[in-house]
Scaffold this active site. Structure first.
Site, short mmCIF file in Angstrom:
data_model
loop_
_atom_site.label_atom_id
_atom_site.label_comp_id
_atom_site.label_asym_id
_atom_site.label_seq_id
_atom_site.Cartn_x
_atom_site.Cartn_y
_atom_site.Cartn_z
CG ASP A 90 96.19 25.87 90.95
OD1 ASP A 90 96.85 25.35 91.87
OD2 ASP A 90 95.68 25.21 90.04
CG ASP A 261 88.49 26.28 90.46
OD1 ASP A 261 89.06 26.25 89.35
OD2 ASP A 261 88.72 25.45 91.36
CB CYS A 299 68.02 34.68 83.35
SG CYS A 299 69.78 35.03 83.57
CB CYS A 301 72.53 37.38 83.12
SG CYS A 301 72.06 36.88 81.45
CB CYS A 304 68.42 36.99 80.31
SG CYS A 304 69.03 35.32 79.93
CG HIS A 330 73.06 33.11 80.50
ND1 HIS A 330 71.83 33.47 81.01
CD2 HIS A 330 73.09 31.75 80.51
CE1 HIS A 330 71.14 32.38 81.30
NE2 HIS A 330 71.88 31.33 81.00
#
Length: 374
Positions: A90, A261, A299, A301, A304, A330
């Site tokens: 940015d 984003d 999930c 991740c 999980c 997660h």
């Protein structure tokens, strides 16, 4: 640089591919926010395991600390942070207007006091692009003025005039990667069109819709995109800055946006809130005190795969750092996987059904629960 692969026949959703010096980005894409040169609580290796394709850095924050001299010694932000993939930076415009003390705006740029130590600083369009060039950004955002919400039409028009003046100056500064223009115009359709058409005439590598998610109602946010997108070229990437919640991203995809984003996945994780396909879950609630299942069934991740909700809740209540790290991993996985599923649906021609089903399942907030068994 950007290749449009297909457009959904029932919406404006697009499937594309964006090529940079540090890798190819499949769109639509969510980009984790690494304001200070790091995505909070997550290492570059973990980001790679989550299949993050590109991350963000911020010109304002990195300019103030650690400073360009330090980052140059490491060959730029890639070498300094050890993230080898693409980086979008940015320009710092939003932070100058929202964080800096005693700022004074002119057509030359912004004089301001650092929010860290109060030192006098200056960033203008040329300086913003020179900083991003030193960082080695793959995608550098133009320096722009982000008007507040709400604001009068006259103020927004003058602000836009300055942003377009700055855009011309930004274009003159060489950068190693791409430059993206930022469509401004507050909540006014005529100014959004004027901004988009003026930027397109300058021929940048991609275009962002800025000045959204600054306190306006969701319908105004959607309208800002709808009033900008028709005037942006199909063969250039489109980026909605600072957005958003999972339902907002799905809707923005349907309106022709390719890149997103947002700080939400990492920010709310620090408060114990997790994203799931059925909405957000407050893991600090007493309902999870003996929960043996993962944050979300199915999930994949790291949180999980390995830990029950009860253990993660315990870590959060005990204020253990591992707890917020697990929820952060997660949430980032959820956001990144959501966009992967959107890409898959677009390729399969089933985006309309995916969109309908996602909204049918997703609740905006977790129902309040008693905390008495803490």
């Amino acid at each position: 640089m950007f290749e449009l692969l297909l457009t959904d026949p029932h919406s404006k959703a697009r499937r594309g591919r964006l090529t940079t010096a540090h890798g190819v980005i499949q769109t639509p894409i969510f980009m984790p926010v690494g304001t200070q040169g790091t995505v909070k609580a997550v290492s570059p290796g973990e980001l790679r395991e989550l299949n993050a394709q590109i991350i963000l850095g911020n010109t304002y924050h990195l300019f103030l600390r650690p400073g360009l001299d330090v980052i140059r010694e490491f060959g730029g932000l890639h070498g300094f942070s050890r993230w080898e993939g693409p980086i979008l930076t940015d320009s710092g415009g939003f932070q100058v207007f929202s964080l800096a003390r005693l700022r004074k705006i002119s057509d030359e740029g912004v004089h301001f006091q650092s929010h860290i130590d109060g030192n006098a600083c200056f960033i203008g369009p040329r300086e913003a692009m020179e900083i991003q060039a030193a960082l080695g950004s793959d995608i550098a955002m133009l320096f722009d003025e982000c008007p507040p919400y709400p604001c009068e039409h006259a103020y927004a028009a003058r602000s836009l005039e300055r942003t377009l003046l700055w855009a011309k100056r930004c274009k003159e500064v060489p950068t190693p990667g791409a430059k993206f223009g930022i469509v401004q115009g507050a909540t006014f359709a005529d100014l959004r069109r004027e901004s988009a058409e003026a930027l397109v005439s300058m021929d940048f590598d991609g275009y962002a819709v800025g000045g959204v998610s600054v306190g306006e109602p969701e319908e105004e946010m959607l309208a800002a995109v709808e009033n900008s997108e028709p005037y942006l070229p199909a063969h250039k990437a489109r980026y909605a800055m600072g957005l958003g919640t999972p339902p907002q991203m799905v809707e923005m995809v349907a309106r022709g946006i390719d890149m997103f984003d947002c700080v939400l996945p990492t920010r709310v994780a620090r408060n114990g809130t997790a994203y799931t396909g059925r909405g957000t879950v407050n893991l600090k609630n007493a309902a999870h005190i003996r929960a043996k299942g993962p944050i979300e069934e199915g999930c994949t991740c790291p949180a999980c795969r390995e830990f029950p909700r009860a253990y993660i809740r315990h870590l959060l209540k005990a204020e253990e750092i591992l707890g917020l790290r697990l929820v952060t991993l997660h949430n980032l996985h959820f956001y990144l996987n959501l966009m992967a599923n959107v890409r898959q649906a677009l390729e399969a021609g089933t985006f309309s059904e995916f969109r309908r089903q996602f909204h049918a399942n997703y609740r905006k907030t977790d129902a309040p629960e008693e905390e008495s068994a803490s």
